[in-house]
Scaffold this active site. Sequence first.
Site, short mmCIF file in Angstrom:
data_model
loop_
_atom_site.label_atom_id
_atom_site.label_comp_id
_atom_site.label_asym_id
_atom_site.label_seq_id
_atom_site.Cartn_x
_atom_site.Cartn_y
_atom_site.Cartn_z
N HIS A 14 0.88 -1.44 -0.23
CA HIS A 14 -0.01 -0.02 0.02
C HIS A 14 1.02 1.18 -0.08
O HIS A 14 1.71 1.57 1.03
CB HIS A 14 -0.89 0.04 1.23
N HIS A 16 1.48 5.56 -1.85
CA HIS A 16 1.04 6.63 -2.48
C HIS A 16 2.20 7.37 -3.15
O HIS A 16 3.03 7.69 -2.53
CB HIS A 16 0.30 7.67 -1.72
N LYS A 96 -9.76 -0.19 -5.20
CA LYS A 96 -9.92 0.53 -3.90
C LYS A 96 -10.98 1.28 -3.54
O LYS A 96 -11.54 1.99 -4.47
CB LYS A 96 -8.68 1.52 -3.85
N HIS A 133 -10.28 1.42 2.58
CA HIS A 133 -10.03 2.14 3.59
C HIS A 133 -11.09 2.18 4.58
O HIS A 133 -12.06 2.78 4.38
CB HIS A 133 -9.83 3.70 2.99
N HIS A 168 -4.39 -0.50 6.35
CA HIS A 168 -3.76 0.22 7.71
C HIS A 168 -4.55 0.24 8.93
O HIS A 168 -5.11 0.90 9.18
CB HIS A 168 -3.50 1.72 7.20
N ASP A 241 1.55 2.49 3.55
CA ASP A 241 0.69 3.85 3.34
C ASP A 241 1.53 4.96 3.22
O ASP A 241 0.88 6.37 3.99
CB ASP A 241 -0.54 3.70 4.36
C1 NCD Z 1 -3.31 9.25 2.25
C2 NCD Z 1 -2.92 10.30 1.45
O1 NCD Z 1 -2.55 11.30 1.89
O2 NCD Z 1 -3.20 10.05 0.10
N1 NCD Z 1 -3.56 9.83 3.72
C3 NCD Z 1 -3.41 9.18 4.90
O3 NCD Z 1 -3.40 9.84 5.87
N2 NCD Z 1 -3.15 7.93 4.83
C4 NCD Z 1 -4.75 8.54 1.96
C5 NCD Z 1 -5.00 7.30 2.96
O4 NCD Z 1 -4.49 6.20 2.62
O5 NCD Z 1 -6.06 7.39 3.65
ZN ZN Z 2 -3.08 5.12 1.80
#
Ligand code: NCD
Ligand code: ZN
Length: 334
Positions: A14, A16, A96, A133, A168, A241
């Site tokens: 996971h 970003h 997702k 999520h 998460h 995450d």
């Molecule tokens: C994530 C993001 O900023 O894209 N933020 C987070 O606090 N984890 C999105 C997510 O996975 O919730």
């Molecule tokens: Zn995330």
Amino acid sequence: MEKEITIRKPSDMHLHLRQGDMLKTTVQDAATWFAQGVVMPNTVPAINTPERLIAYRDEILSLAPDFKPIMSFKLYPGMSADAVKAMASSGTVLGKLYPAGVTTNSEDGVKSWHEIKEALGAMSDLGLVLSIHCEKPDSFCLEREYEYHQEFAAIAKAYPDLRMVFEHISDRRSIDFLAGLPDRVAGTITAHHLLLTLDDVLGANMNPHVFCKPVVKGPKDREALRRAAFSGDKKFFFGSDSAPHLKTKKESGTAAGGIYSSPFAVPLMAQLFEEHGQLDKLENFMSIYGPAFYGIAPAAGCITLVQKKSTIPSVIDGIVPLYAGKTVSWSLKN
Ligand code: NCD
Ligand code: ZN
């Protein structure tokens, strides 16, 4: 001689990677430590068409040809079975679900799973994984994850063949909840939920750089997450995450959730597992169980970590990473 450990190169289930200027940094930081990673689709615009998915994947590959992006798509209300089939044929293995408004770029998310029944049916038929999520948007922030259990259980019941990932995990009650569900259900655990508690966010001065969704919780929650990570139960595996936001944005008055952990998550995990006498569990948690759940091969190659201090920079390309300015007792052996 310094202590060493060699493990299959980790898989981040996971993360970003963002877009534009940030992409180069995030992809390279991820590729240093991870052979592959599940790339989240909450970009702007979202990854919800085959064209966008392919363009994003190609961009990632052009920056790090040795890193395998495991591409996801974002479910949207009313998404048709045909739209899901089109995503599947573009090479994705997971969709997702973001509850509407629950986190960064989720305003276009899903209010109830009833809005995506057709899509979920198609995902189940096609053998795609549903990643969620798990937070109920309007609940009190510390109860959001727990209060999502009902929705998660309803989806699991309605689609008895669908593989599902509870992303998460932050709340100790979720560990028990997942333990009671069949093996086609798994959960990711982040570095920050294993390392921090709410005291790190607001116990002294408020620290926006460790503010994330779901918010890190209490010592008992962290304890339960650690037990799950050390348990050797294949249901629980690593997903960072890692979610960078620029320092300037984090410090601008209102801070979006998200912690940038890719650059040091692996040595931080080695440190945590070693401190608890669990180093022999590290490889399965970081490198094996995640790909196995998805039906993907683990990395072919290995990395070696050596017990030697590294200092985590206070800023990396305008982003404050997890444990900024601190030392971690493991480094990559080159
Ligand atoms: C994530 C993001 O900023 O894209 N933020 C987070 O606090 N984890 C999105 C997510 O996975 O919730
Ligand atoms: Zn995330």
